[in-house]
Design a protein around this motif. Structure first.
Motif, PDB file in Angstrom:
ATOM      1  N   ALA A  31       0.748  -1.141   0.020  1.00  0.00           N
ATOM      2  CA  ALA A  31      -0.034  -0.092   0.102  1.00  0.00           C
ATOM      3  C   ALA A  31       0.672   1.233  -0.002  1.00  0.00           C
ATOM      4  CB  ALA A  31      -1.054  -0.088   1.250  1.00  0.00           C
ATOM      5  N   PRO A  32       1.806   1.344   0.813  1.00  0.00           N
ATOM      6  CA  PRO A  32       2.739   2.693   0.769  1.00  0.00           C
ATOM      7  C   PRO A  32       3.359   3.046  -0.574  1.00  0.00           C
ATOM      8  CG  PRO A  32       3.341   1.235   2.636  1.00  0.00           C
ATOM      9  CD  PRO A  32       2.454   0.468   1.810  1.00  0.00           C
ATOM     10  N   LEU A  33       3.235   2.039  -1.465  1.00  0.00           N
ATOM     11  CA  LEU A  33       3.766   2.379  -2.902  1.00  0.00           C
ATOM     12  C   LEU A  33       2.863   2.580  -3.744  1.00  0.00           C
ATOM     13  CD1 LEU A  33       6.079  -0.990  -3.019  1.00  0.00           C
ATOM     14  CD2 LEU A  33       6.955   1.170  -2.349  1.00  0.00           C
ATOM     15  N   LEU A  34       1.557   2.738  -3.270  1.00  0.00           N
ATOM     16  CA  LEU A  34       0.464   3.085  -4.238  1.00  0.00           C
ATOM     17  C   LEU A  34       0.016   4.410  -4.238  1.00  0.00           C
ATOM     18  CD1 LEU A  34      -1.407  -0.331  -4.147  1.00  0.00           C
ATOM     19  CD2 LEU A  34       0.143   0.362  -5.921  1.00  0.00           C
ATOM     20  N   PRO A  35      -0.643   5.159  -5.150  1.00  0.00           N
ATOM     21  CA  PRO A  35      -1.282   6.407  -4.765  1.00  0.00           C
ATOM     22  C   PRO A  35      -2.542   6.024  -4.120  1.00  0.00           C
ATOM     23  CG  PRO A  35      -1.331   5.675  -7.201  1.00  0.00           C
ATOM     24  CD  PRO A  35      -0.488   4.855  -6.506  1.00  0.00           C
ATOM     25  N   PHE A  36      -3.174   7.207  -3.586  1.00  0.00           N
ATOM     26  CA  PHE A  36      -4.301   6.756  -2.540  1.00  0.00           C
ATOM     27  C   PHE A  36      -5.532   6.075  -3.331  1.00  0.00           C
ATOM     28  CE2 PHE A  36      -8.410   8.446  -0.849  1.00  0.00           C
ATOM     29  CZ  PHE A  36      -8.437   7.731   0.328  1.00  0.00           C
ATOM     30  N   ARG A  37      -5.984   6.463  -4.366  1.00  0.00           N
ATOM     31  CA  ARG A  37      -6.933   5.640  -4.991  1.00  0.00           C
ATOM     32  C   ARG A  37      -6.740   4.109  -5.206  1.00  0.00           C
ATOM     33  NH1 ARG A  37     -11.904   7.294  -7.372  1.00  0.00           N
ATOM     34  NH2 ARG A  37     -11.430   9.423  -7.172  1.00  0.00           N
ATOM     35  N   ALA A  38      -5.675   3.903  -5.898  1.00  0.00           N
ATOM     36  CA  ALA A  38      -5.286   2.370  -6.013  1.00  0.00           C
ATOM     37  C   ALA A  38      -5.093   1.679  -4.698  1.00  0.00           C
ATOM     38  CB  ALA A  38      -3.849   2.559  -6.738  1.00  0.00           C
ATOM     39  N   ARG A  39      -4.496   2.302  -3.666  1.00  0.00           N
ATOM     40  CA  ARG A  39      -4.285   2.063  -2.240  1.00  0.00           C
ATOM     41  C   ARG A  39      -5.562   1.530  -1.750  1.00  0.00           C
ATOM     42  NH1 ARG A  39      -1.625   6.003   1.552  1.00  0.00           N
ATOM     43  NH2 ARG A  39      -0.034   6.175  -0.091  1.00  0.00           N
ATOM     44  N   TYR A  40      -6.642   2.517  -1.941  1.00  0.00           N
ATOM     45  CA  TYR A  40      -7.745   2.135  -1.158  1.00  0.00           C
ATOM     46  C   TYR A  40      -8.539   0.866  -1.930  1.00  0.00           C
ATOM     47  CZ  TYR A  40     -12.624   2.420   0.232  1.00  0.00           C
ATOM     48  OH  TYR A  40     -13.906   2.288   0.765  1.00  0.00           O
ATOM     49  N   ALA A 117      -4.967   2.072   8.695  1.00  0.00           N
ATOM     50  CA  ALA A 117      -4.303   3.590   9.123  1.00  0.00           C
ATOM     51  C   ALA A 117      -3.715   4.355   7.735  1.00  0.00           C
ATOM     52  CB  ALA A 117      -3.477   3.587  10.152  1.00  0.00           C
ATOM     53  N   LEU A 118      -3.400   3.618   6.900  1.00  0.00           N
ATOM     54  CA  LEU A 118      -2.655   3.978   5.514  1.00  0.00           C
ATOM     55  C   LEU A 118      -3.870   4.578   4.624  1.00  0.00           C
ATOM     56  CD1 LEU A 118      -0.566   1.158   4.472  1.00  0.00           C
ATOM     57  CD2 LEU A 118       0.245   3.261   5.706  1.00  0.00           C
ATOM     58  N   LEU A 119      -5.269   4.554   4.868  1.00  0.00           N
ATOM     59  CA  LEU A 119      -6.240   5.042   4.002  1.00  0.00           C
ATOM     60  C   LEU A 119      -7.075   6.272   4.567  1.00  0.00           C
ATOM     61  CD1 LEU A 119      -7.419   1.427   3.437  1.00  0.00           C
ATOM     62  CD2 LEU A 119      -5.935   2.634   1.844  1.00  0.00           C
ATOM     63  N   LYS A 120      -6.571   6.951   5.266  1.00  0.00           N
ATOM     64  CA  LYS A 120      -6.922   8.369   5.555  1.00  0.00           C
ATOM     65  C   LYS A 120      -8.239   8.267   6.306  1.00  0.00           C
ATOM     66  CE  LYS A 120      -4.477  10.648   1.786  1.00  0.00           C
ATOM     67  NZ  LYS A 120      -4.705  11.588   0.677  1.00  0.00           N
ATOM     68  N   PRO A 121      -8.677   7.291   7.005  1.00  0.00           N
ATOM     69  CA  PRO A 121      -9.882   7.286   7.784  1.00  0.00           C
ATOM     70  C   PRO A 121      -9.912   8.557   8.846  1.00  0.00           C
ATOM     71  CG  PRO A 121      -8.193   5.850   9.068  1.00  0.00           C
ATOM     72  CD  PRO A 121      -7.671   6.221   7.748  1.00  0.00           C
ATOM     73  N   ILE A 122     -11.006   8.837   9.191  1.00  0.00           N
ATOM     74  CA  ILE A 122     -11.308   9.794  10.172  1.00  0.00           C
ATOM     75  C   ILE A 122     -11.516   8.998  11.326  1.00  0.00           C
ATOM     76  CG2 ILE A 122     -12.836  11.570  10.908  1.00  0.00           C
ATOM     77  CD1 ILE A 122     -13.580  11.996   8.171  1.00  0.00           C
ATOM     78  N   ALA A 123     -10.471   8.776  12.112  1.00  0.00           N
ATOM     79  CA  ALA A 123     -10.379   8.229  13.420  1.00  0.00           C
ATOM     80  C   ALA A 123     -10.848   8.873  14.765  1.00  0.00           C
ATOM     81  CB  ALA A 123      -8.993   7.203  13.593  1.00  0.00           C
ATOM     82  N   ILE A 124     -11.715   8.850  15.399  1.00  0.00           N
ATOM     83  CA  ILE A 124     -12.346   9.666  16.456  1.00  0.00           C
ATOM     84  C   ILE A 124     -12.311   8.964  17.827  1.00  0.00           C
ATOM     85  CG2 ILE A 124     -13.574  11.271  14.867  1.00  0.00           C
ATOM     86  CD1 ILE A 124     -16.209   9.787  16.215  1.00  0.00           C
ATOM     87  N   ARG A 143     -11.204  15.498   3.077  1.00  0.00           N
ATOM     88  CA  ARG A 143     -11.308  14.316   2.215  1.00  0.00           C
ATOM     89  C   ARG A 143     -12.402  14.174   1.345  1.00  0.00           C
ATOM     90  NH1 ARG A 143      -8.138  13.624   5.545  1.00  0.00           N
ATOM     91  NH2 ARG A 143      -7.766  11.986   7.201  1.00  0.00           N
ATOM     92  N   LEU A 144     -13.561  15.186   1.509  1.00  0.00           N
ATOM     93  CA  LEU A 144     -14.311  15.636   0.355  1.00  0.00           C
ATOM     94  C   LEU A 144     -13.529  16.307  -0.591  1.00  0.00           C
ATOM     95  CD1 LEU A 144     -17.283  16.605   2.245  1.00  0.00           C
ATOM     96  CD2 LEU A 144     -17.320  14.643   0.826  1.00  0.00           C
ATOM     97  N   GLN A 145     -12.759  17.250  -0.310  1.00  0.00           N
ATOM     98  CA  GLN A 145     -11.737  18.094  -1.233  1.00  0.00           C
ATOM     99  C   GLN A 145     -10.951  17.161  -2.199  1.00  0.00           C
ATOM    100  OE1 GLN A 145     -10.339  21.229   1.120  1.00  0.00           O
ATOM    101  NE2 GLN A 145     -11.773  22.881   0.196  1.00  0.00           N
ATOM    102  N   GLN A 146     -10.542  16.114  -1.559  1.00  0.00           N
ATOM    103  CA  GLN A 146      -9.717  15.297  -1.992  1.00  0.00           C
ATOM    104  C   GLN A 146     -10.420  14.159  -2.936  1.00  0.00           C
ATOM    105  OE1 GLN A 146      -7.663  13.585   1.211  1.00  0.00           O
ATOM    106  NE2 GLN A 146      -6.361  15.397   1.728  1.00  0.00           N
TER     107      GLN A 146
END
Length: 253
Positions: A31-40, A117-124, A143-146
């Motif tokens: 996952a760290p080697l992939l861009p965000f969408r491909a990682r997801y 944790a690599l996927l930009k969750p909103i962890a509250i 996240r919405l802007q992204q």
């Protein structure tokens, strides 16, 4: 639950746990080697779809979906009914990329939590609601802007079938402030995948995607109105599905 169903459910859990270990371990390296969408897609979407498929094959939990035509091209805030873990798997596999509001403790689960944790969750932190609300507003807007969908369960926790929890306004506030609509979703997953216990029951889950709801105005009044509109739609849809009593009986109760 019959003996056969108990065996099938046990096999389901064993395969799900093993797949989470394998997928999570691979994801930590890939996952760290992939861009965000491909990682997801690699870490979450494929595994969640696999989990839904496992439930279908091993325990007979199928689904049908209505309202697909209501899904917009631009990601927005999803406000979903919450009854079980199934809809978390399903929605995470259906919408991509998706950022989910989740408990911070989930990120500490070995392997899959670390990959998550690599996927930009909103962890509250639920023990600090004021801080959590500010975090949701800030990170959710980012996240919405992204270009990511933001999934929120406004009831805050899983509610058993036949009941309805009060909608919190965090999701509606996020939509109003971002000037984006909300997409309400109703379902009855709790019948097949109950909140409590490990039993899984064969059956068909109905997932209904509601009409896109645009915010009307700005500020607290617009937030309250949008939140109420989404909540009322979910309640009415659940009534039509037979999940909640009719209005007249609810008023008497």
């Amino acid at each position: 639950m019959s003996t056969v169903q108990a065996i099938r459910t046990t096999l389901f859990y064993l395969l799900l746990s093993f797949s989470a270990f394998v997928w999570g371990t691979l994801s930590l390296f890939i996952a760290p080697l992939l861009p965000f969408r491909a990682r997801y897609r690699f870490v979450v979407q494929r595994w969640c779809r696999f989990a839904v498929w496992l439930a279908w094959v091993f325990v007979g939990v199928r689904y049908r979906i209505r309202g697909v035509e209501n899904i917009p091209e631009q990601p927005c805030v999803i406000l979903s009914k919450h009854q079980s873990t199934w809809e978390t798997f399903f929605l995470s596999g259906y919408f991509e990329p998706l950022s989910q509001v989740l408990k911070r403790e989930l990120l500490f689960v070995p392997f899959f939590g670390w990959a998550l944790a690599l996927l930009k969750p909103i962890a509250i932190d639920r023990s600090q609601p004021k801080i959590a609300l500010k975090q949701l507003a800030k990170q959710g807007h980012e996240r919405l802007q992204q270009g990511a969908w933001v999934l929120i369960f406004p009831e805050g926790t899983r509610i058993p079938t036949g009941q309805m929890g009060k909608f919190s306004r965090g999701g509606a506030a996020l939509a109003v402030n971002a000037k984006l609509p909300v997409l309400p979703i109703a379902h009855n997953a709790g019948h097949c995948w109950p909140k409590n216990g490990w039993a899984k029951h064969p059956g068909v889950i109905d997932v209904v995607i509601g009409p896109l709801m645009q915010p009307e105005g700005e500020g607290p009044r617009a937030i309250a109105e949008l939140n109420q509109r989404a909540e009322e739609w979910v309640i009415q849809t659940l009534r039509e599905m037979g999940e909640l009593p009719p209005q007249d009986q609810a008023d008497v109760a």
